[in-house]
Design a protein around this motif. Structure first.
Motif, PDB file in Angstrom:
ATOM      1  N   VAL A 100       0.002   1.315  -1.351  1.00 13.95           N
ATOM      2  CA  VAL A 100       0.207   0.038  -2.277  1.00 13.95           C
ATOM      3  C   VAL A 100      -1.768  -0.263  -2.016  1.00 13.95           C
ATOM      4  CG1 VAL A 100       1.542  -1.510  -2.592  1.00 13.95           C
ATOM      5  CG2 VAL A 100       2.557   0.186  -1.190  1.00 13.95           C
ATOM      6  N   THR A 101      -2.261  -0.356  -3.441  1.00 18.36           N
ATOM      7  CA  THR A 101      -2.653  -0.618  -3.815  1.00 18.36           C
ATOM      8  C   THR A 101      -2.334  -2.250  -4.796  1.00 18.36           C
ATOM      9  OG1 THR A 101      -4.721   0.583  -3.206  1.00 18.36           O
ATOM     10  CG2 THR A 101      -5.544  -1.479  -4.322  1.00 18.36           C
ATOM     11  N   LEU A 102      -2.755  -3.660  -3.837  1.00 12.99           N
ATOM     12  CA  LEU A 102      -1.636  -4.802  -5.016  1.00 12.99           C
ATOM     13  C   LEU A 102      -3.655  -5.299  -5.654  1.00 12.99           C
ATOM     14  CD1 LEU A 102      -1.116  -6.786  -2.302  1.00 12.99           C
ATOM     15  CD2 LEU A 102       0.388  -5.504  -4.045  1.00 12.99           C
ATOM     16  N   LYS A 103      -3.016  -6.119  -7.171  1.00 14.23           N
ATOM     17  CA  LYS A 103      -4.735  -5.912  -7.586  1.00 14.23           C
ATOM     18  C   LYS A 103      -5.349  -6.555  -7.654  1.00 14.23           C
ATOM     19  CE  LYS A 103      -2.058  -5.810 -11.387  1.00 14.23           C
ATOM     20  NZ  LYS A 103      -0.635  -6.603 -12.789  1.00 14.23           N
ATOM     21  N   ASP A 104      -5.450  -7.639  -6.019  1.00 12.36           N
ATOM     22  CA  ASP A 104      -6.025  -8.866  -5.698  1.00 12.36           C
ATOM     23  C   ASP A 104      -6.813  -8.021  -4.762  1.00 12.36           C
ATOM     24  OD1 ASP A 104      -4.508  -8.383  -3.169  1.00 12.36           O
ATOM     25  OD2 ASP A 104      -4.110 -10.511  -3.146  1.00 12.36           O
ATOM     26  N   GLY A 105      -6.506  -6.074  -4.913  1.00 11.14           N
ATOM     27  CA  GLY A 105      -7.626  -5.768  -3.736  1.00 11.14           C
ATOM     28  C   GLY A 105      -7.216  -5.091  -2.493  1.00 11.14           C
ATOM     29  N   THR A 106      -6.732  -5.843  -1.804  1.00  8.33           N
ATOM     30  CA  THR A 106      -5.965  -6.043  -0.891  1.00  8.33           C
ATOM     31  C   THR A 106      -4.744  -4.382  -0.876  1.00  8.33           C
ATOM     32  OG1 THR A 106      -3.867  -6.454  -0.783  1.00  8.33           O
ATOM     33  CG2 THR A 106      -5.888  -8.074  -0.399  1.00  8.33           C
ATOM     34  N   LYS A 118      11.915  -4.194 -10.554  1.00 13.11           N
ATOM     35  CA  LYS A 118      11.491  -6.165 -10.200  1.00 13.11           C
ATOM     36  C   LYS A 118      10.328  -5.492  -9.068  1.00 13.11           C
ATOM     37  CE  LYS A 118      14.309  -8.653 -12.082  1.00 13.11           C
ATOM     38  NZ  LYS A 118      15.114 -10.133 -12.194  1.00 13.11           N
ATOM     39  N   GLN A 119      10.960  -4.510  -7.766  1.00 10.60           N
ATOM     40  CA  GLN A 119      10.212  -4.528  -6.805  1.00 10.60           C
ATOM     41  C   GLN A 119       9.769  -3.318  -6.760  1.00 10.60           C
ATOM     42  OE1 GLN A 119      11.653  -7.757  -4.989  1.00 10.60           O
ATOM     43  NE2 GLN A 119      13.263  -6.035  -3.600  1.00 10.60           N
ATOM     44  N   PHE A 120       8.315  -3.014  -4.932  1.00 11.01           N
ATOM     45  CA  PHE A 120       8.811  -1.403  -4.499  1.00 11.01           C
ATOM     46  C   PHE A 120       8.842  -2.145  -3.029  1.00 11.01           C
ATOM     47  CE2 PHE A 120       5.858   1.707  -2.775  1.00 11.01           C
ATOM     48  CZ  PHE A 120       6.090   3.177  -3.597  1.00 11.01           C
ATOM     49  N   GLU A 121       9.565  -1.645  -2.372  1.00 12.21           N
ATOM     50  CA  GLU A 121       8.874  -1.977  -0.994  1.00 12.21           C
ATOM     51  C   GLU A 121       8.874  -0.493   0.068  1.00 12.21           C
ATOM     52  OE1 GLU A 121      12.885  -3.977   1.069  1.00 12.21           O
ATOM     53  OE2 GLU A 121      13.479  -0.874   1.731  1.00 12.21           O
ATOM     54  N   ILE A 122       7.369  -0.997   1.053  1.00 14.05           N
ATOM     55  CA  ILE A 122       6.912  -0.191   2.171  1.00 14.05           C
ATOM     56  C   ILE A 122       7.275  -0.324   3.512  1.00 14.05           C
ATOM     57  CG2 ILE A 122       6.042   1.243   0.776  1.00 14.05           C
ATOM     58  CD1 ILE A 122       3.192  -0.352   2.773  1.00 14.05           C
ATOM     59  N   ILE A 123       7.685  -0.014   4.688  1.00 15.36           N
ATOM     60  CA  ILE A 123       7.807  -0.460   5.940  1.00 15.36           C
ATOM     61  C   ILE A 123       6.489  -0.037   6.390  1.00 15.36           C
ATOM     62  CG2 ILE A 123       9.344  -0.195   7.671  1.00 15.36           C
ATOM     63  CD1 ILE A 123      12.015   1.184   6.454  1.00 15.36           C
ATOM     64  N   ILE A 137       0.802  -4.613  -8.279  1.00 17.83           N
ATOM     65  CA  ILE A 137       0.648  -3.780  -8.107  1.00 17.83           C
ATOM     66  C   ILE A 137      -0.263  -2.947  -8.861  1.00 17.83           C
ATOM     67  CG2 ILE A 137       1.040  -0.827  -7.106  1.00 17.83           C
ATOM     68  CD1 ILE A 137       3.639  -2.962  -6.578  1.00 17.83           C
ATOM     69  N   PHE A 138      -1.550  -2.492  -8.091  1.00 14.62           N
ATOM     70  CA  PHE A 138      -2.964  -1.931  -8.460  1.00 14.62           C
ATOM     71  C   PHE A 138      -1.952  -0.476  -9.073  1.00 14.62           C
ATOM     72  CE2 PHE A 138      -6.568  -0.134  -9.111  1.00 14.62           C
ATOM     73  CZ  PHE A 138      -6.994   0.578 -10.202  1.00 14.62           C
ATOM     74  N   GLN A 139      -1.649   0.053  -7.662  1.00 14.01           N
ATOM     75  CA  GLN A 139      -1.240   1.493  -7.501  1.00 14.01           C
ATOM     76  C   GLN A 139      -0.927   1.730  -6.345  1.00 14.01           C
ATOM     77  OE1 GLN A 139      -4.804   3.713  -8.314  1.00 14.01           O
ATOM     78  NE2 GLN A 139      -6.062   3.604  -6.646  1.00 14.01           N
ATOM     79  N   VAL A 140       0.052   2.916  -6.983  1.00 15.02           N
ATOM     80  CA  VAL A 140       0.577   3.360  -5.526  1.00 15.02           C
ATOM     81  C   VAL A 140       0.331   5.009  -5.595  1.00 15.02           C
ATOM     82  CG1 VAL A 140       2.610   4.141  -4.327  1.00 15.02           C
ATOM     83  CG2 VAL A 140       2.695   1.676  -5.133  1.00 15.02           C
ATOM     84  N   ASN A 141      -0.134   5.184  -4.009  1.00 12.46           N
ATOM     85  CA  ASN A 141      -0.534   6.843  -4.469  1.00 12.46           C
ATOM     86  C   ASN A 141      -0.433   7.104  -2.347  1.00 12.46           C
ATOM     87  OD1 ASN A 141      -2.782   6.941  -5.914  1.00 12.46           O
ATOM     88  ND2 ASN A 141      -4.382   5.574  -5.444  1.00 12.46           N
ATOM     89  N   GLU A 142      -0.190   8.329  -2.806  1.00 15.48           N
ATOM     90  CA  GLU A 142       0.344   9.239  -1.068  1.00 15.48           C
ATOM     91  C   GLU A 142      -0.756   8.997  -0.538  1.00 15.48           C
ATOM     92  OE1 GLU A 142       1.382  13.216  -2.266  1.00 15.48           O
ATOM     93  OE2 GLU A 142       3.769  13.148  -3.278  1.00 15.48           O
ATOM     94  N   SER A 143      -0.324   8.640   1.060  1.00 16.99           N
ATOM     95  CA  SER A 143      -0.960   8.783   1.660  1.00 16.99           C
ATOM     96  C   SER A 143      -1.994  10.194   2.431  1.00 16.99           C
ATOM     97  CB  SER A 143      -1.279   7.399   2.802  1.00 16.99           C
ATOM     98  OG  SER A 143      -1.795   7.437   3.857  1.00 16.99           O
ATOM     99  N   ARG A 144      -3.005  10.520   3.784  1.00 19.59           N
ATOM    100  CA  ARG A 144      -2.614  11.244   3.828  1.00 19.59           C
ATOM    101  C   ARG A 144      -2.662  10.753   5.536  1.00 19.59           C
ATOM    102  NH1 ARG A 144      -8.552  13.795   3.571  1.00 19.59           N
ATOM    103  NH2 ARG A 144      -7.408  14.976   5.630  1.00 19.59           N
ATOM    104  N   ILE A 145      -2.542   9.133   5.688  1.00 23.28           N
ATOM    105  CA  ILE A 145      -2.597   8.565   7.303  1.00 23.28           C
ATOM    106  C   ILE A 145      -1.600   8.500   7.327  1.00 23.28           C
ATOM    107  CG2 ILE A 145      -3.781   6.498   8.285  1.00 23.28           C
ATOM    108  CD1 ILE A 145      -6.189   8.567   7.127  1.00 23.28           C
TER     109      ILE A 145
END
Length: 172
Positions: A100-106, A118-123, A137-145
């Motif tokens: 999950v990449t946020l609009k602030d760049g984190t 309203k929201q997206f949750e990860i563990i 949220i800027f974007q949500v991508n599948e990760s290879r890690i």
């Protein structure tokens, strides 16, 4: 030319990673034997290996990774050692990592938790639920890690790995 050069660099990187994975797979195959002790392996699971921090067996352990209570029924010894040594190779259904990449760049990596209007949750890897409002949220991508750390196969001795595999195979 710029796009082609960029594509070639990516193709070469993937090929290099694939060769490295092949070398690691061969090393893992060389480790496996049938002499593991499931009792000692349980001690590795709940002790030095710290597997229980993320994985559950019966009613003991964490819930970051898949429940392993019946893993011995569905996975062979090589599948198990590969999951430990190459956690980024495959992901259990429902435990695929996302970034999950946020609009602030984190950015934050974890497995999908749930999503509402309203929201997206990860563990995350520590089992902490991270909740992000959709408007941040800027974007949500599948990760290879994988959320599971690499290198556990190098943390344990050959005997400890075989004991751990014997324990996991005993779970039916």
């Amino acid at each position: 030319t710029e796009v082609r050069d960029g594509a070639m660099a990516l193709i070469n990187r993937v090929a290099d990673e694939s060769q490295l994975d092949d070398v690691r797979r061969q090393r893992l195959r060389s480790i496996i034997n049938d002499r593991g002790n499931p009792v000692a392996g349980r001690e590795v699971f709940f002790g030095k290996g710290s597997c229980h921090l993320c994985h559950r067996v019966d009613d003991q352990g964490g819930q970051v990774g898949p429940n392993l209570t019946l893993i011995g029924q569905i996975r062979n010894r090589y599948d198990l050692i590969e999951s430990i040594g190459l956690p980024n190779a495959t992901f259990a259904r429902g435990y695929e990592p996302v970034t999950v990449t946020l609009k602030d760049g984190t950015s934050h990596i974890g497995r999908f938790g749930r999503e509402t209007e309203k929201q997206f949750e990860i563990i995350d890897a520590q089992g902490k639920r991270l909740i992000f409002p959709h408007d941040e949220i800027f974007q949500v991508n599948e990760s290879r890690i994988s959320v599971m750390p690499e290198g556990l196969d190098r943390l344990l001795t050959r005997d400890e790995l075989n004991d751990l595999i014997a324990y996991l195979k005993s779970l039916k």
